[in-house]
Design a protein around this motif. Structure first.
Motif, PDB file in Angstrom:
ATOM      1  N   VAL A  31       1.049  -1.360  -0.158  1.00 33.49           N
ATOM      2  CA  VAL A  31      -0.031  -0.009   0.092  1.00 33.49           C
ATOM      3  C   VAL A  31       1.037   1.442  -0.593  1.00 33.49           C
ATOM      4  O   VAL A  31       0.689   2.789  -0.681  1.00 33.49           O
ATOM      5  CB  VAL A  31      -0.422  -0.050   1.185  1.00 33.49           C
ATOM      6  CG1 VAL A  31      -1.647   1.039   1.468  1.00 33.49           C
ATOM      7  CG2 VAL A  31      -2.337  -1.303   1.037  1.00 33.49           C
ATOM      8  N   ARG A  34       2.815   1.527  -3.642  1.00 33.05           N
ATOM      9  CA  ARG A  34       1.950   2.434  -4.610  1.00 33.05           C
ATOM     10  C   ARG A  34       1.193   3.319  -4.275  1.00 33.05           C
ATOM     11  O   ARG A  34       1.275   4.291  -4.905  1.00 33.05           O
ATOM     12  CB  ARG A  34       0.268   0.988  -4.298  1.00 33.05           C
ATOM     13  CG  ARG A  34      -0.458   1.238  -5.345  1.00 33.05           C
ATOM     14  CD  ARG A  34      -1.455   0.707  -5.887  1.00 33.05           C
ATOM     15  NE  ARG A  34      -0.851  -1.034  -6.065  1.00 33.05           N
ATOM     16  CZ  ARG A  34      -1.764  -2.087  -5.864  1.00 33.05           C
ATOM     17  NH1 ARG A  34      -2.974  -2.073  -5.440  1.00 33.05           N
ATOM     18  NH2 ARG A  34      -1.316  -3.020  -6.796  1.00 33.05           N
ATOM     19  N   TYR A  35       0.857   3.806  -2.989  1.00 29.42           N
ATOM     20  CA  TYR A  35       0.412   5.395  -3.222  1.00 29.42           C
ATOM     21  C   TYR A  35       1.297   6.641  -2.824  1.00 29.42           C
ATOM     22  O   TYR A  35       1.149   7.533  -2.836  1.00 29.42           O
ATOM     23  CB  TYR A  35      -1.122   5.618  -1.677  1.00 29.42           C
ATOM     24  CG  TYR A  35      -2.268   4.800  -2.533  1.00 29.42           C
ATOM     25  CD1 TYR A  35      -2.856   4.964  -3.766  1.00 29.42           C
ATOM     26  CD2 TYR A  35      -2.219   3.021  -1.995  1.00 29.42           C
ATOM     27  CE1 TYR A  35      -4.015   4.150  -4.486  1.00 29.42           C
ATOM     28  CE2 TYR A  35      -3.477   2.674  -2.604  1.00 29.42           C
ATOM     29  CZ  TYR A  35      -4.282   2.318  -3.159  1.00 29.42           C
ATOM     30  OH  TYR A  35      -4.796   2.035  -3.937  1.00 29.42           O
ATOM     31  N   SER A  40       4.389   0.804  -7.466  1.00 34.98           N
ATOM     32  CA  SER A  40       4.043  -0.774  -6.556  1.00 34.98           C
ATOM     33  C   SER A  40       5.560  -1.343  -6.271  1.00 34.98           C
ATOM     34  O   SER A  40       6.128  -1.669  -8.100  1.00 34.98           O
ATOM     35  CB  SER A  40       2.836  -1.590  -7.268  1.00 34.98           C
ATOM     36  OG  SER A  40       2.771  -1.967  -8.341  1.00 34.98           O
TER      37      SER A  40
END
Length: 157
Positions: A31, A34-35, A40
């Protein structure tokens, strides 16, 4: 035999905690990468899948060792007199041991052998899949031991 049972339970408990901790770290990293980072990681999904496989199969073996811990439909079993209940519980434990032998040990052993023989590897981690699947026959042996132990405990009561 009780010492082996206790030791095996403690080892499995520790492994379950470690695998679950690694799974949580892996998913959090997925997470965050990715953010926050915007890119990722390629291995996190595969690692999560493999650790979930190990967590599930090891958890099933562990719960089999804990007599009262696993999900069962015991309404009719509890309605039986004590002597018949014990004999039915023995039959259930023997059936579970036979299932573990046939499906998990023999079938899982064939799966491990086949995937290692064919040289199948995972795409991101490049692990031989036979190593990932090796948990199945191992836990089959553990389930067989726990079933045998449970039958011995029923005999001693």
């Amino acid at each position: 035999m009780h010492k082996l049972y206790t030791l095996l339970n403690k080892i499995i408990e520790a492994l379950l905690v470690i695998i679950f901790g690694l799974l949580v770290i892996d998913v959090v990293w997925q997470v965050v990468s990715r953010y926050v980072v915007g890119q990722s990681s390629s291995f996190t999904e595969e690692f999560a899948r493999f650790s979930l496989i190990w967590l599930t199969v090891l958890g099933a073996a562990y719960i089999n060792g804990q007599q009262e811990g696993h999900l069962s439909m015991d309404f009719l079993l509890l309605k039986l007199p004590e002597t018949k209940r014990k004999s039915r519980q023995k039959v259930i434990q023997i059936a579970m041991a036979i299932f573990a032998l046939v499906v998990m040990v023999i079938g899982g052993g064939n799966l491990v052998y086949t995937t290692l023989r064919l040289g199948q590897t995972s795409s991101a981690l490049h692990l031989p899949l036979g190593y990932v699947y090796s948990i199945v026959p191992l836990c089959g042996l553990i389930i067989m031991f726990f079933s045998w132990y449970n039958v011995k405990q029923l005999n001693s009561k």
